[in-house]
Design an enzyme around this catalytic site. Structure first.
Site, short mmCIF file in Angstrom:
data_model
loop_
_atom_site.label_atom_id
_atom_site.label_comp_id
_atom_site.label_asym_id
_atom_site.label_seq_id
_atom_site.Cartn_x
_atom_site.Cartn_y
_atom_site.Cartn_z
CE LYS A 142 -4.33 -1.80 1.36
NZ LYS A 142 -4.43 -2.97 2.24
CE LYS A 198 -4.00 -7.59 -4.55
NZ LYS A 198 -4.99 -7.35 -3.57
CE LYS A 209 -12.61 -3.31 -4.13
NZ LYS A 209 -12.23 -3.91 -2.86
P1 TYM Z 1 -10.36 -6.20 -0.71
O1 TYM Z 1 -11.46 -5.21 -0.75
O2 TYM Z 1 -9.04 -5.82 -1.31
O3 TYM Z 1 -10.80 -7.52 -1.40
C1 TYM Z 1 -12.00 -8.17 -1.00
C2 TYM Z 1 -11.88 -9.64 -1.14
O4 TYM Z 1 -11.52 -9.98 -2.48
C3 TYM Z 1 -10.36 -10.78 -2.48
N1 TYM Z 1 -9.53 -10.43 -3.64
C4 TYM Z 1 -9.01 -11.33 -4.48
N2 TYM Z 1 -9.08 -12.66 -4.49
C5 TYM Z 1 -8.46 -13.30 -5.50
N3 TYM Z 1 -7.77 -12.68 -6.48
C6 TYM Z 1 -7.67 -11.33 -6.49
N4 TYM Z 1 -7.03 -10.72 -7.46
C7 TYM Z 1 -8.30 -10.59 -5.45
N5 TYM Z 1 -8.41 -9.27 -5.16
C8 TYM Z 1 -9.16 -9.19 -4.03
C9 TYM Z 1 -9.63 -10.44 -1.20
O5 TYM Z 1 -8.79 -11.49 -0.81
C10 TYM Z 1 -10.77 -10.23 -0.26
O6 TYM Z 1 -11.20 -11.46 0.24
N6 TYM Z 1 -8.71 -6.13 3.91
C11 TYM Z 1 -9.81 -6.56 3.09
C12 TYM Z 1 -11.16 -6.08 3.57
C13 TYM Z 1 -11.45 -6.49 4.95
C14 TYM Z 1 -11.76 -7.80 5.40
C15 TYM Z 1 -11.97 -7.69 6.79
C16 TYM Z 1 -11.88 -9.03 4.76
C17 TYM Z 1 -11.49 -5.66 6.02
N7 TYM Z 1 -11.79 -6.41 7.13
C18 TYM Z 1 -12.30 -8.80 7.56
C19 TYM Z 1 -12.21 -10.15 5.53
C20 TYM Z 1 -12.40 -10.03 6.90
C21 TYM Z 1 -9.57 -6.02 1.72
O7 TYM Z 1 -8.97 -5.00 1.52
O8 TYM Z 1 -10.16 -6.73 0.75
#
Ligand code: TYM
Length: 329
Positions: free
Chosen positions: A111, A194, A197
């Protein structure tokens, strides 16, 4: 019955990575488990959205969730900021989280690379808030993609540390979970890494067919294999990985064979891939558009979710305060 919880930051539209990493299995799991799914809008503040953008993104992501098949009657779907108890647990856990370990996490390093001019303390303590999100509901399974594995490890560490410090067996140690399969990583279309967003390499569920065709046709490739059964370079393997999740197996096998025989034409493969992605996303796109225009429904979903999530979170915070030693006079 297991308690399952997952979340998504409200910093952009849902992409194929989010769907295959976290949502697909959650949708399946919600019928057999006690499920919580939330929008991490506190977390999104690390990127400094404007007030108007913040609300718009939350609404968009919520509509996208629902369009994927999350059922607000059986799952608790809520906004992180509707449960301020999580901020208190975050504060309490922060007392027991160390700068060194936070600085070493891969997601922090990633990040600060993406936003070098805004390395705020929220970014550093991101895994602490994430741990609070999870353990406040005593969740034991967390459907996530591979990129969140380390954050889950941190969550276990903080849960264990709390239990150890206060000599209790209070918080469970949650695991990253993908319905019994390996955690997945959906790659981007820019050759490496990967799909994300903020990386500008994503295909969003809400993308129009024209946008999808354009993105896929621009995906990075090479000049083609020169030897039979040659090992695939990363950008090519990435295209096959995406094809593996959106296309029929026979389509994947067809292009694999072409690749292995050095007869592949990437233009043909990309055309097919774009059409398969369009077929896959079209039903979501339609639902997203209709759900996001139904404010009354969205309001009902979040108020129902907030009530259930707060009941669960406030019970935990009450008990944690007691364990720590805050006592009424
Ligand atoms: P975030 O918003 O980046 O992504 C949300 C979910 O999507 C999955 N993901 C992916 N999986 C496979 N390939 C990819 N390219 C890919 N990009 C994103 C992420 O693994 C995630 O499951 N920190 C988290 C949000 C969060 C959270 C939590 C998740 C905050 N608190 C508690 C679970 C439990 C995040 O930024 O996800």
């Amino acid at each position: 019955m297991e308690t399952v919880l997952s979340g998504i930051r409200s910093t952009g539209n849902l992409h194929l990575g989010n769907y295959f990493g976290a949502l697909k299995n959650f949708v399946k799991m919600q019928h057999e488990n006690k499920c919580f799914f939330f929008i991490a809008d506190y977390h999104s503040l690390t990127t400094h959205p404007t007030p108007a953008d913040l609300h718009g993104s939350v609404k968009q992501v919520l509509s996208e969730y629902l369009a994927c098949g999350l059922d607000p009657e059986i799952s608790t779907i809520f906004l992180q900021s509707d449960v301020p108890e999580v901020a208190e647990l975050y504060l309490l856990l922060n007392m027991n989280a160390y700068i060194g370990e936070l600085e070493r996490t891969t997601s922090f390093k990633d990040k600060i690379r993406l936003q070098p001019d805004n390395v705020n303390a929220g970014l550093l303590t991101y895994p602490v808030l994430m741990a609070a999100d999870i353990i406040i509901h005593k969740a034991n399974k967390v459907p996530v993609g591979k990129d969140q594995e380390q954050n889950l490890e941190m969550t276990r560490k903080f849960a264990k540390r709390f239990n150890h410090m206060y000599k209790v067996d209070y918080f469970p140690e949650p695991v990253a979970y993908n319905f019994g399969e390996e955690l997945v990583k959906i790659p981007g279309l820019d050759g490496t890494g990967k799909m994300g967003k903020s990386e500008g390499n994503g295909i969003f569920l809400v993308d129009t067919p024209e946008a999808i065709r354009k993105k896929v046709m621009r995906a990075v490739t090479d000049s083609g294999p020169v030897e039979k059964n040659q090992k695939m370079p990363e950008p090519i393997r990435n295209l096959f990985t995406i094809m593996d999740v959106v296309s029929e197996k026979s389509t994947l096998d067809y292009f694999l064979e072409k690749y292995n025989n050095c007869e592949i034409r990437y233009g043909d493969m990309k055309k097919q891939l774009a059409e398969d992605i369009i077929n896959f996303t079209a039903p979501f796109r339609e639902k997203i558009l209709s759900i996001s225009s139904d404010n009354q429904y969205l309001r009902k979903v979040v108020s129902m979710g907030a009530e259930r999530a707060r009941a669960s979170a406030s019970k935990t915070v009450r008990e944690v305060r007691e364990i720590i030693g805050f006592k009424p006079f």
